[in-house]
Design a protein around this motif. Structure first.
Motif, short mmCIF file in Angstrom:
data_model
loop_
_atom_site.label_atom_id
_atom_site.label_comp_id
_atom_site.label_asym_id
_atom_site.label_seq_id
_atom_site.Cartn_x
_atom_site.Cartn_y
_atom_site.Cartn_z
N ILE A 29 9.96 -0.42 9.45
CA ILE A 29 9.33 -1.36 8.53
C ILE A 29 9.80 -1.05 7.11
O ILE A 29 9.63 0.07 6.63
N ASP B 209 8.59 -5.61 4.05
CA ASP B 209 7.76 -5.88 5.23
C ASP B 209 6.35 -5.32 5.04
O ASP B 209 5.37 -5.95 5.44
N ALA C 299 -0.03 -5.14 11.19
CA ALA C 299 1.32 -4.73 11.60
C ALA C 299 1.57 -5.07 13.06
O ALA C 299 2.63 -5.59 13.41
N ILE D 192 4.49 -7.65 13.89
CA ILE D 192 5.66 -7.11 14.58
C ILE D 192 5.88 -7.87 15.88
O ILE D 192 7.01 -8.19 16.25
#
Length: 98
Positions: A63, A67, A86, A90
């Motif tokens: 990351i 991001d 996250a 993701i």
């Protein structure tokens, strides 16, 4: 000072690495690996996480700083934790518009 260590790799990767050495792109396997690690470390990776995609299937996810910003914005907008954000992003693919 450089430190010695051993590495295990798939045969296909070793063959690719050896081809690069044989073509004089790198002076040795060690030179090639050091180059790749230096390049990788300069990518601005802010955090590394291990994602478990399914039973027995896991891989690292890297990351970047941008991001992390998208993750934090998504977490705040949805009133969830950074870790939850996250995981969601993701799995669907992080974008700045998230």
């Amino acid at each position: 000072m450089k430190e010695r260590f051993s590495v295990s790799m798939d045969t296909e990767l070793i063959e690719w690495l050896d081809k690069a050495v044989n073509e004089k792109i790198f002076s040795s396997r060690s030179h090639a690996l050091e180059f790749f690690v230096k390049q990788f470390s300069s990518l601005g990776i802010k955090k590394m996480v291990l994602m478990l995609w399914s039973q027995g299937e896991a891989e690292p996810v890297f990351i970047s700083s941008s991001d992390m910003g998208a993750i934090d914005s998504f977490a705040k907008a949805n009133n969830i934790s950074r870790d939850e954000a996250a995981q969601i992003l993701i799995r669907k693919g992080i974008t700045d518009e998230a």
